[in-house]
Every structure is written in C-alpha cells, then in structure tokens.
Design a protein around this motif. Structure first.
Motif, PDB file in Angstrom:
ATOM      1  N   ASP A  68     -27.979  27.473   0.045  1.00 14.67           N
ATOM      2  CA  ASP A  68     -28.301  27.236  -1.322  1.00 14.67           C
ATOM      3  C   ASP A  68     -29.956  27.137  -1.533  1.00 14.67           C
ATOM      4  N   CYS A  69     -30.317  26.047  -0.501  1.00 15.72           N
ATOM      5  CA  CYS A  69     -31.806  25.774  -0.465  1.00 15.72           C
ATOM      6  C   CYS A  69     -32.625  27.036  -0.281  1.00 15.72           C
ATOM      7  N   ILE A  70     -32.265  27.918   0.829  1.00 16.37           N
ATOM      8  CA  ILE A  70     -32.770  29.217   1.015  1.00 16.37           C
ATOM      9  C   ILE A  70     -32.853  30.097  -0.186  1.00 16.37           C
ATOM     10  N   ARG A  71     -31.722  30.256  -0.750  1.00 14.39           N
ATOM     11  CA  ARG A  71     -31.640  31.223  -1.756  1.00 14.39           C
ATOM     12  C   ARG A  71     -32.739  30.808  -2.645  1.00 14.39           C
ATOM     13  N   SER A  72     -32.735  29.320  -3.137  1.00 16.82           N
ATOM     14  CA  SER A  72     -33.605  28.996  -4.341  1.00 16.82           C
ATOM     15  C   SER A  72     -34.878  29.312  -3.837  1.00 16.82           C
ATOM     16  N   PHE A  73     -35.246  29.125  -2.531  1.00 18.17           N
ATOM     17  CA  PHE A  73     -36.842  29.385  -2.384  1.00 18.17           C
ATOM     18  C   PHE A  73     -37.197  30.736  -2.327  1.00 18.17           C
ATOM     19  N   MET A  74     -36.179  31.592  -1.984  1.00 16.17           N
ATOM     20  CA  MET A  74     -36.262  32.933  -2.010  1.00 16.17           C
ATOM     21  C   MET A  74     -36.159  33.849  -3.153  1.00 16.17           C
ATOM     22  N   GLU A  75     -35.738  33.192  -4.252  1.00 10.83           N
ATOM     23  CA  GLU A  75     -35.519  34.171  -5.357  1.00 10.83           C
ATOM     24  C   GLU A  75     -36.894  34.793  -6.101  1.00 10.83           C
ATOM     25  N   LYS A  76     -37.820  33.881  -5.904  1.00  7.52           N
ATOM     26  CA  LYS A  76     -39.168  34.385  -6.321  1.00  7.52           C
ATOM     27  C   LYS A  76     -39.549  35.554  -5.581  1.00  7.52           C
ATOM     28  N   PHE A  77     -39.109  35.694  -4.441  1.00  5.76           N
ATOM     29  CA  PHE A  77     -39.492  37.020  -3.659  1.00  5.76           C
ATOM     30  C   PHE A  77     -38.633  38.119  -3.554  1.00  5.76           C
ATOM     31  N   GLY A  78     -37.101  37.821  -4.199  1.00  9.98           N
ATOM     32  CA  GLY A  78     -36.256  38.914  -4.380  1.00  9.98           C
ATOM     33  C   GLY A  78     -35.267  38.553  -3.297  1.00  9.98           C
ATOM     34  N   ILE A  79     -34.034  38.563  -3.892  1.00 11.05           N
ATOM     35  CA  ILE A  79     -32.772  38.622  -3.129  1.00 11.05           C
ATOM     36  C   ILE A  79     -32.011  39.872  -2.977  1.00 11.05           C
ATOM     37  N   THR A  80     -32.481  40.557  -1.692  1.00 13.06           N
ATOM     38  CA  THR A  80     -32.179  41.958  -1.740  1.00 13.06           C
ATOM     39  C   THR A  80     -30.740  41.846  -1.255  1.00 13.06           C
ATOM     40  N   PRO A  81     -30.016  43.051  -1.165  1.00 13.35           N
ATOM     41  CA  PRO A  81     -28.617  43.024  -0.508  1.00 13.35           C
ATOM     42  C   PRO A  81     -28.596  42.413   1.123  1.00 13.35           C
ATOM     43  N   GLU A  82     -29.588  42.884   1.722  1.00 16.96           N
ATOM     44  CA  GLU A  82     -29.650  42.346   3.062  1.00 16.96           C
ATOM     45  C   GLU A  82     -29.988  40.918   3.293  1.00 16.96           C
ATOM     46  N   ILE A  83     -30.665  40.200   2.380  1.00 16.98           N
ATOM     47  CA  ILE A  83     -30.906  38.895   2.193  1.00 16.98           C
ATOM     48  C   ILE A  83     -29.487  37.983   2.014  1.00 16.98           C
ATOM     49  N   HIS A  84     -28.743  38.786   0.666  1.00 18.25           N
ATOM     50  CA  HIS A  84     -27.639  38.296   0.322  1.00 18.25           C
ATOM     51  C   HIS A  84     -26.652  38.229   1.489  1.00 18.25           C
ATOM     52  N   ARG A  85     -26.649  38.967   2.452  1.00 19.05           N
ATOM     53  CA  ARG A  85     -25.555  39.225   3.379  1.00 19.05           C
ATOM     54  C   ARG A  85     -26.038  38.183   4.337  1.00 19.05           C
ATOM     55  N   SER A  86     -27.360  38.078   4.665  1.00 23.67           N
ATOM     56  CA  SER A  86     -27.565  36.947   5.466  1.00 23.67           C
ATOM     57  C   SER A  86     -27.215  35.396   5.239  1.00 23.67           C
ATOM     58  N   LEU A  87     -27.303  35.413   3.688  1.00 23.70           N
ATOM     59  CA  LEU A  87     -27.044  33.922   3.103  1.00 23.70           C
ATOM     60  C   LEU A  87     -25.458  33.751   3.285  1.00 23.70           C
ATOM     61  N   GLN A  88     -24.747  34.759   2.947  1.00 26.71           N
ATOM     62  CA  GLN A  88     -23.398  34.667   3.075  1.00 26.71           C
ATOM     63  C   GLN A  88     -22.958  34.708   4.802  1.00 26.71           C
ATOM     64  N   LYS A  89     -23.496  35.059   5.732  1.00 22.04           N
ATOM     65  CA  LYS A  89     -23.243  34.877   7.062  1.00 22.04           C
ATOM     66  C   LYS A  89     -23.566  33.254   7.246  1.00 22.04           C
ATOM     67  N   LEU A  90     -24.496  32.946   6.757  1.00 27.27           N
ATOM     68  CA  LEU A  90     -25.010  31.533   7.277  1.00 27.27           C
ATOM     69  C   LEU A  90     -24.048  30.371   6.761  1.00 27.27           C
ATOM     70  N   ARG A  91     -23.340  30.822   5.767  1.00 30.79           N
ATOM     71  CA  ARG A  91     -22.315  29.941   5.180  1.00 30.79           C
ATOM     72  C   ARG A  91     -20.943  29.638   6.152  1.00 30.79           C
ATOM     73  N   GLN A  92     -20.976  30.871   7.023  1.00 30.08           N
ATOM     74  CA  GLN A  92     -19.733  31.011   7.934  1.00 30.08           C
ATOM     75  C   GLN A  92     -19.890  29.984   9.104  1.00 30.08           C
ATOM     76  N   GLU A  93     -18.498  29.194   9.312  1.00 26.05           N
ATOM     77  CA  GLU A  93     -18.585  28.175  10.215  1.00 26.05           C
ATOM     78  C   GLU A  93     -18.708  28.801  11.702  1.00 26.05           C
ATOM     79  N   ASN A  94     -18.573  29.897  11.898  1.00 28.66           N
ATOM     80  CA  ASN A  94     -19.090  30.402  13.309  1.00 28.66           C
ATOM     81  C   ASN A  94     -20.278  31.054  13.552  1.00 28.66           C
ATOM     82  N   ALA A  95     -21.090  30.994  12.357  1.00 31.22           N
ATOM     83  CA  ALA A  95     -22.481  31.632  12.269  1.00 31.22           C
ATOM     84  C   ALA A  95     -23.563  30.857  13.156  1.00 31.22           C
TER      85      ALA A  95
END
Length: 539
Positions: free
Chosen positions: A58-85
């Motif tokens: 959530d913190c990284i998404r908030s910081f990066m919104e001004k630069f643009g949440i591209t599909p690749e960035i969104h996927r990385s954020l979703q990965k980070l939330r996974q317990e095995n990441a």
C-alpha cells in the motif's frame, strides 16, 4: 550489442576477496554465494518469518501513483502481497539525472537477478529499488561529469543548502534545473534523440516536488516495464510502518553498537580498514527537525540522547514516544538502514557495490543480535559501455581492452611519447641545467654572503627559462602528434576517466542522448551472469 566478460579486481581488497568467497571474508556473512543452493536456503529461512507485506504494498503504491501504476507495476505489487514472495533489493541516493552509471547498473542487476530467480525458484520475486531520500549529503547528488572540449568537467546544479536537509525535502528551482539540464546536454551534442529526451526531462522537472521525485520519475520511465517497485526511505508512510522497529533500535542500541565494534575488531585482525565510523555511544538514528538531520548518541552525564554540540536532547522515554507518535522525525544511519530493510522486506538478495559489501561485512554480529540472518549479498554487475569509435581507436593503437579497463592508457601513451620526442634535445637541456648548477655552485662558494641570494635568484631564473623552453618544445611535438596522442586520451576518458572506472563518472544520459531509450531494453536483453566478472558491452 555484444557482451564480453573479464576478470578485473574490485575497487577495494575486501570486495575482491568477497567476489572470490575467500576466507576470512566469506566468514563475515551468513550465506556462501558460491554454494549453488544458497537461494533455496534463503527462501526456507524467509518462510520462518512474517513481513508487513500489505502495508508495504500500500505504501509503495501510494508513493508510485504520481509516476504511474503501469500494468507491470501493478503485477509486482500484487506479487509482493503474496506470502511466498521474495524481493531482490538495492538502493542508491537520488542523484540528478540518476547520477553515475553504477545506479543504472544496480537497477539492471536487481531486475535480471529477480527474473532469473523467479524462474529458478518458482516463486514470485519482485525487483525493488530503495531510494535513499532521507540522505542529506547534497554535494553527492548535485552534479554530473561530462566532457567540455577535451577535459572531464564536473557540472554542478547548485552548491545547495548548508543544512543537513533530507534530499526528499530539497525542492528544485525548476527554471534553474531545466537550464542546468540543457547545459549538460550541450556538452553531449545534438542528435536525433535530443529534443525528445529533453522534452521528457523538462516534463519530469515540472512534475517534481523534490529532487527525489525528479530521480524517481526518470527511473520509473526507464524501468517501469520491468515492474521495478520504488520506495523512498523518507516517505512518512514508510516511517509509520517502521515505527515498531525504531522502538526496538532505541531499546537495544547499546547491543547493536557493541556488535558493530566487535565485528570491526574481528576484521581489524586481518588488516581490513573500518568502513563504518560511529561513536561507542551511537544510537545509530538521526532526529530530523524539518531542516536538519541530527545524529544522536547517548550522553551519560545528562542521562539521555544528544545531538552534536547539544543541539537537541531527549530522554529514552521521549525518543520511544517520538517513534510511536511521530516516527517521521527519525531516520536510519548506515548501521540501522540494513537492519530496517531486513525487518521490512522478504529479501532474497541485496544487490551491493564494493563499498556496500565492505560495510555490510561489519554488520554480521548486529544482525545476529537482532535475530536476523544477513541476506545474501550479490555483487551488482560491473559494466563498461564501449562505443564503436573507441573500439576502433583501441584496435588502431594495438591496445589490449582488458589492460585498458584495469589501468587506462597512461603507460602506453607515455611509451608513444617517448618514441616521438627528441631525446637529443632533452639531453642537451638536461646537460645545460646540470652545467648551470655546477657553475653556480662555484660562484656561490666565491661570492660574499650578502650576494648569495642574488646568485641563487639568478640561477633560478635561468633554470625557469630552460623549463619554459622544454615546455614549448613538448607543445610543438604534441601539436605534430596530436591525432595519435588524443586517441590515447579519448580512450582513457571513455573507459577509465581520471583513472577510475567509467561507471563511477559517466552519466546514462550521454548514452541515451546518442542511442535513445531503447538502449535500456538492449542492455537488459543481454545474458548476464552473476559470477563476479566485469561486463564489457559493445554498443
């Protein structure tokens, strides 16, 4: 684009031994990077711990919104939330125009290692770049090096604030920064890419509220398609997540500091110089008053923590309250930043340069006292970019590229100079100097004491005239052989400027201006191996 590997020692002895995993250096870390199973072991160790994944994402998404949440960035954020990441992480100060090339090399290293290990381990591995926005060393980030005429020149943006203000709180003068960027590009020369690159940079300047923003806009633009997550160490939202660990650092500061000194003493037995300079009473945290970062240490006379010259004072309880209520007032130093990073992120590996490897080696016992294993330190890729024109010069002069990368061209240039200079004329001037000194010794022994200063002054006048004549003779020879001598100088400026590696001097925008942004994609397409060798990329 071609890739060649060369064995070239690191810039310090400690890092060189680490690359080879030789004792005693390998014993200063928890993982043997020569062991083929160390990444799997690290995954198993990470699975025993928990991390604030949701808060971080959530913190990284908030910081990066001004630069643009591209599909690749969104996927990385979703990965980070996974317990095995896991993440591959590294960081750098927010240099203007990204600073020296090694910042780009570090990003390439993070991306490539994350890609390789996600495929090998069959778990999500996210590339994360930690921007050291809390740093206050403005003079480290306010310039780039470029070539003006035939000389390497440091172009400063401004001398900057005298206070130790965080880079993330340092606001650019947008008009002045744009003017400075144009001045830098004038030294590069105009190409078919110049207008487009400059227009993009001006847009980023207009959107930036701080120097950290200006840095992050560029990094995001160059690397977003690879899903690189950016985090600013000065972000108040990150401080909120860090608050519980600040409490622990304050409570256990004596143990942490003692552990650093114990490790340094262990390393000193092998004659390794200290990389970390701290006080025996260091808290290893800064207090930030909004204008200046103030390093804190314990004062036994006052029974609390003070800044330099008594600028601030806090009891332990007051600091604990600050860490709970206003954690944005606290920030880490060179000791606690790696510990905080380890507490926050499930780090599969930390990508570090030679200097970072040296000071992390002093933290092993500190990690152990906190109950952590130091993450595997994977040396970042050391890369030199070789342009075709420089490659042609090297071939024409019959030089060995490996020797140029190691030592530059000074020795070969001197050999060429010796072959073209007039040795007879040099000898005549040397003989004349010797004769004058001999004759004046006789004169000095014959004249009265009162005339000695005049005689010595007269001798120095004649010697200076001979030196002037020698310089003019050399200048004449240099003019006659300028083309060849400049080839040696041009090779050195390109590959080993001022006797140091290219990556510590040159800026990526020299190359982006000449070859366009596709250069980044081309560099990332190469088959790098993390084997400690130096990477020569022919472009």
């Amino acid at each position: 684009m071609e890739l060649e590997n060369f064995s070239i020692p690191a810039t310090n002895r400690f890092a060189s031994l680490y690359l080879e995993q030789k004792p005693p250096v390998k014993d200063f870390f928890h993982y043997d990077i020569m062991d083929s199973s160390f990444f799997q072991r690290r995954v198993e160790d990470l699975q025993k711990r928990t991390f604030p994944r949701e808060q971080l994402a959530d913190c990284i998404r908030s910081f990066m919104e001004k630069f643009g949440i591209t599909p690749e960035i969104h996927r990385s954020l979703q990965k980070l939330r996974q317990e095995n990441a896991a993440v591959v992480i590294g960081g750098q100060q927010a240099g203007l125009l990204t600073g020296p090339l090694y910042t780009i090399h570090k990003l390439i290293s993070i991306i490539k290692l994350a890609q390789m290990q996600e495929e090998a381990l069959h778990i999500p591995v996210v590339p994360v770049f930690w921007i050291a926005g809390e740093d206050h060393d403005y003079l480290e980030v306010n310039h780039v090096f470029t070539v003006c005429g035939r000389s390497l020149k440091k172009l400063n943006y401004t001398e900057g604030p005298l206070q130790k203000k965080m880079i993330s709180d340092t606001k650019p003068d947008r008009a002045h920064l744009k003017k400075w960027i144009h001045k830098v590009f004038e030294t590069f020369g105009e190409t078919k890419h110049t207008k487009k690159v400059l227009a993009q940079l001006e847009k980023f300047v207009d959107q930036s509220e701080s120097l950290t923003d200006a840095f992050a806009f560029i990094v995001h633009d160059l690397f977003h398609e690879y899903g690189v997550l950016l985090i600013d160490s000065a972000d108040p939202r990150l401080r909120e997540i860090e608050a519980p660990f600040f409490v622990r650092i304050i409570r256990e500061y004596e143990t942490i500091t003692a552990a650093v000194f114990a490790q340094q003493e262990k390393m000193a037995k092998f004659e390794f110089p200290k990389a970390i300079d701290i006080s025996r009473r260091a808290l290893n945290l800064f207090y930030y008053d909004g204008t200046e970062r103030i390093l804190l240490e314990y004062d036994p006379e006052q029974g609390g923590f003070t800044g330099k010259n008594g600028s601030v004072f806090f009891t332990k309880e007051q600091l604990l309250e600050i860490s709970r209520q206003t954690p944005e007032r606290l920030s880490n130093n060179v000791v606690t930043r790696p510990l905080m990073q380890e507490w926050l992120f499930p780090s599969l590996a930390f990508i570090g340069g030679p200097g970072e490897i040296a000071y992390w080696g002093e933290l092993k016992q500190a990690f152990e006292k906190i109950g952590f294993l130091m993450p595997p330190l994977v040396p970042r890729l050391n890369i030199t970019l070789l342009e075709r024109s420089i490659q042609r010069d090297i071939k024409e002069l019959g030089l060995e590229i490996e020797q140029v990368l190691k030592h530059g061209t000074a020795e070969e240039r001197q050999a060429y100079w010796n072959s073209v200079k007039d040795e007879n004329l040099d000898a005549l001037i040397s003989e004349t100097e010797a004769m004058l000194e001999t004759q004046y010794d006789a004169i000095l022994s014959a004249v009265s004491k009162g005339l000695e200063p005049l005689a010595r002054k007269n001798l120095n006048f004649h010697l200076n005239q001979l030196a002037f004549l020698q310089r003019k003779i050399n200048e004449d020879i240099e003019r006659k052989h300028d083309v060849m001598l400049e080839k040696y100088a041009r090779i050195e400026r390109a590959l080993r400027p001022d006797g140091i590696p290219q990556e510590r001097v040159w800026n990526i925008f020299y190359f982006l201006n000449k070859y366009g942004k596709d250069l980044i994609r081309d560099l990332l397409s190469l088959p790098y191996t993390f084997d400690g060798t130096h990477k020569l990329v022919k472009i």
